[in-house]
Enzyme design. Structure first.
Site, PDB file in Angstrom:
ATOM      1  N   GLY A  20       0.830  -1.201   0.000  1.00  0.00           N
ATOM      2  CA  GLY A  20       0.000   0.000   0.000  1.00  0.00           C
ATOM      3  C   GLY A  20       0.866   1.252   0.000  1.00  0.00           C
ATOM      4  O   GLY A  20       0.584   2.239  -0.704  1.00  0.00           O
ATOM      5  N   ARG A  24       7.314   2.031   0.924  1.00  0.00           N
ATOM      6  CA  ARG A  24       7.709   0.624   1.112  1.00  0.00           C
ATOM      7  C   ARG A  24       8.108   0.033  -0.247  1.00  0.00           C
ATOM      8  O   ARG A  24       9.049  -0.760  -0.330  1.00  0.00           O
ATOM      9  CB  ARG A  24       6.585  -0.208   1.748  1.00  0.00           C
ATOM     10  CG  ARG A  24       7.040  -1.605   2.174  1.00  0.00           C
ATOM     11  CD  ARG A  24       5.913  -2.443   2.794  1.00  0.00           C
ATOM     12  NE  ARG A  24       5.214  -1.714   3.817  1.00  0.00           N
ATOM     13  CZ  ARG A  24       3.880  -1.680   3.938  1.00  0.00           C
ATOM     14  NH1 ARG A  24       3.114  -2.358   3.137  1.00  0.00           N
ATOM     15  NH2 ARG A  24       3.327  -0.968   4.892  1.00  0.00           N
ATOM     16  N   ARG A  43       1.145  10.818  -8.997  1.00  0.00           N
ATOM     17  CA  ARG A  43       0.490  10.959  -7.684  1.00  0.00           C
ATOM     18  C   ARG A  43       1.386  10.510  -6.524  1.00  0.00           C
ATOM     19  O   ARG A  43       0.900  10.196  -5.434  1.00  0.00           O
ATOM     20  CB  ARG A  43      -0.830  10.177  -7.632  1.00  0.00           C
ATOM     21  CG  ARG A  43      -1.907  10.768  -8.520  1.00  0.00           C
ATOM     22  CD  ARG A  43      -3.157   9.932  -8.522  1.00  0.00           C
ATOM     23  NE  ARG A  43      -4.140  10.553  -9.400  1.00  0.00           N
ATOM     24  CZ  ARG A  43      -5.264  11.127  -8.985  1.00  0.00           C
ATOM     25  NH1 ARG A  43      -5.565  11.138  -7.710  1.00  0.00           N
ATOM     26  NH2 ARG A  43      -6.095  11.677  -9.833  1.00  0.00           N
ATOM     27  N   ARG A  87       0.324  -8.826  -2.939  1.00  0.00           N
ATOM     28  CA  ARG A  87       0.274  -7.697  -2.019  1.00  0.00           C
ATOM     29  C   ARG A  87       1.169  -7.979  -0.822  1.00  0.00           C
ATOM     30  O   ARG A  87       1.159  -9.087  -0.271  1.00  0.00           O
ATOM     31  CB  ARG A  87      -1.179  -7.476  -1.569  1.00  0.00           C
ATOM     32  CG  ARG A  87      -1.328  -6.526  -0.435  1.00  0.00           C
ATOM     33  CD  ARG A  87      -2.732  -6.036  -0.224  1.00  0.00           C
ATOM     34  NE  ARG A  87      -2.930  -5.638   1.154  1.00  0.00           N
ATOM     35  CZ  ARG A  87      -2.342  -4.608   1.740  1.00  0.00           C
ATOM     36  NH1 ARG A  87      -1.512  -3.840   1.059  1.00  0.00           N
ATOM     37  NH2 ARG A  87      -2.564  -4.325   3.009  1.00  0.00           N
ATOM     38  N   SER A  90       0.618  -4.331   5.633  1.00  0.00           N
ATOM     39  CA  SER A  90       0.579  -4.381   7.094  1.00  0.00           C
ATOM     40  C   SER A  90      -0.863  -4.667   7.509  1.00  0.00           C
ATOM     41  O   SER A  90      -1.791  -4.487   6.728  1.00  0.00           O
ATOM     42  CB  SER A  90       1.077  -3.057   7.688  1.00  0.00           C
ATOM     43  OG  SER A  90       0.232  -1.994   7.300  1.00  0.00           O
ATOM     44  N   MET A 181      -6.933  -3.535   4.352  1.00  0.00           N
ATOM     45  CA  MET A 181      -7.904  -2.718   3.628  1.00  0.00           C
ATOM     46  C   MET A 181      -7.922  -2.906   2.097  1.00  0.00           C
ATOM     47  O   MET A 181      -8.497  -2.072   1.404  1.00  0.00           O
ATOM     48  CB  MET A 181      -7.650  -1.231   3.953  1.00  0.00           C
ATOM     49  CG  MET A 181      -7.816  -0.913   5.425  1.00  0.00           C
ATOM     50  SD  MET A 181      -7.387   0.802   5.847  1.00  0.00           S
ATOM     51  CE  MET A 181      -8.657   1.699   4.989  1.00  0.00           C
ATOM     52  N   GLU A 182      -7.298  -3.957   1.578  1.00  0.00           N
ATOM     53  CA  GLU A 182      -7.233  -4.074   0.110  1.00  0.00           C
ATOM     54  C   GLU A 182      -7.527  -5.472  -0.456  1.00  0.00           C
ATOM     55  O   GLU A 182      -7.916  -5.589  -1.630  1.00  0.00           O
ATOM     56  CB  GLU A 182      -5.831  -3.660  -0.406  1.00  0.00           C
ATOM     57  CG  GLU A 182      -5.516  -2.196  -0.286  1.00  0.00           C
ATOM     58  CD  GLU A 182      -4.997  -1.809   1.095  1.00  0.00           C
ATOM     59  OE1 GLU A 182      -4.601  -2.735   1.858  1.00  0.00           O
ATOM     60  OE2 GLU A 182      -4.999  -0.624   1.431  1.00  0.00           O
ATOM     61  N   ASP A 205      -0.006  -3.897  13.898  1.00  0.00           N
ATOM     62  CA  ASP A 205      -0.777  -3.432  15.060  1.00  0.00           C
ATOM     63  C   ASP A 205      -1.439  -4.641  15.691  1.00  0.00           C
ATOM     64  O   ASP A 205      -1.796  -5.567  14.980  1.00  0.00           O
ATOM     65  CB  ASP A 205      -1.959  -2.540  14.658  1.00  0.00           C
ATOM     66  CG  ASP A 205      -1.557  -1.386  13.805  1.00  0.00           C
ATOM     67  OD1 ASP A 205      -1.379  -1.592  12.603  1.00  0.00           O
ATOM     68  OD2 ASP A 205      -1.431  -0.298  14.355  1.00  0.00           O
ATOM     69  N   ARG A 218       6.993   0.227   9.504  1.00  0.00           N
ATOM     70  CA  ARG A 218       6.067  -0.298   8.480  1.00  0.00           C
ATOM     71  C   ARG A 218       6.634  -0.096   7.085  1.00  0.00           C
ATOM     72  O   ARG A 218       6.358  -0.849   6.171  1.00  0.00           O
ATOM     73  CB  ARG A 218       4.712   0.424   8.578  1.00  0.00           C
ATOM     74  CG  ARG A 218       3.924   0.007   9.780  1.00  0.00           C
ATOM     75  CD  ARG A 218       2.769   0.948  10.046  1.00  0.00           C
ATOM     76  NE  ARG A 218       2.466   0.932  11.464  1.00  0.00           N
ATOM     77  CZ  ARG A 218       1.258   0.829  11.968  1.00  0.00           C
ATOM     78  NH1 ARG A 218       0.220   0.761  11.181  1.00  0.00           N
ATOM     79  NH2 ARG A 218       1.078   0.819  13.265  1.00  0.00           N
TER      80      ARG A 218
END
Ligand SMILES: O=P(O)(O)O[C@H]1O[C@H](CO)[C@@H](O)[C@H]1O
Ligand SMILES: O=c1cc[nH]c(=O)[nH]1
Length: 235
Positions: A20, A24, A43, A87, A90, A181-182, A205, A218
């Site tokens: 994400g 990274r 972007r 992917r 985290s 989230m993906e 986390d 991260r």
């Protein structure tokens, strides 16, 4: 270039790692790839191609959340001919069976997102799953490297901050290991366009204990997950 990726045709490898965090992606390229070249800064969502053990591999940031990751997965597959997407993310652990920095291979991904409800007209609860070949290879690779990996289902959530932590407990009761989230969107898009996808995660986390890693950790310290992803990508 595509709408959101500034690469020319042929500049992106068939195998792509997708974190994400674009920084990274930079760290992975600089740490693990030979002759890594940045092919996109559009972007600020950095993308790189280089060689890992002699094989061309790319690393593309995907941003946070399913709307953003869907754009990158769609364009990588449909405009650049990418066949394998792994992917490297985290996540927050939902169960005390996991500890900070544990690595997870996500076999399936439940979601609270509406994206698939729209896709299937609200009539089907589609079950997004990992490519079995990639999943199996990642487990074999991890075993060879002596890195413990937990295989199991995760949650892909729309919101990082939730008012319903009770739902996380319910999901944990059903064996769901962690939240990110993906992955549900990634698995769905890969299935739609007949590509292979896998989500590997590192626990950043702990939802139950409140422990967490720093932003710098991260970005730059999830090496075991990345090594499994790279070995899997080129297998
Ligand atoms: O570390 P990445 O890959 O961004 O993944 C996780 O981190 C972000 C939230 O902090 C979300 O994108 C979530 O899926
Ligand atoms: O999506 C995420 C990622 C890391 N930690 C969380 O709690 N959620």
């Amino acid at each position: 270039m595509s709408t959101h990726i500034g690469a020319k045709p042929g500049e992106i490898a068939e195998r792509v790692l997708m974190p994400g965090d674009p920084l990274r992606a930079k760290w992975i390229a600089e740490t693990y790839l030979e002759d890594a070249k940045c092919y996109s800064t559009v972007r600020g969502m950095l993308g790189f191609t280089g060689r890992y053990q002699g094989v061309e591999v790319s690393v593309q940031g995907s941003g946070m959340g399913m709307p953003s990751a869907s754009i990158y997965a769609h364009e990588l597959i449909n405009e650049y001919g990418v066949k394998t997407l792994i992917r490297v993310g985290s996540c927050g652990a939902l169960t005390e069976e996991l500890k900070l920095r544990d690595v997870i291979a996500a076999s399936g991904s439940s979601t609270d997102s509406n994206m698939n409800r729209m896709r299937f007209d609200g009539l089907i609860d589609y079950a997004p799953v990992a490519d079995f070949g990639l999943l199996r290879t990642s487990v074999d690779v991890a075993e060879r490297r002596g890195i413990p990996v937990r295989v199991g289902p995760i949650l892909a959530a729309d919101a990082f901050y939730t008012d319903r932590p009770d739902l996380y407990d319910t999901l944990a009761d059903y064996g769901v290991l962690a939240v990110e989230m993906e992955s549900a969107a990634l698995y769905t898009i890969a299935a739609r366009f007949r590509c292979r996808a896998l989500t590997l995660l590192t626990v950043s986390d702990h939802i139950k204990t409140g422990e967490k890693t720093t932003a710098q950790e991260r970005e730059q310290t999830f090496g075991q997950m990345v090594e499994i992803a790279l070995d899997t990508a080129i297998a």
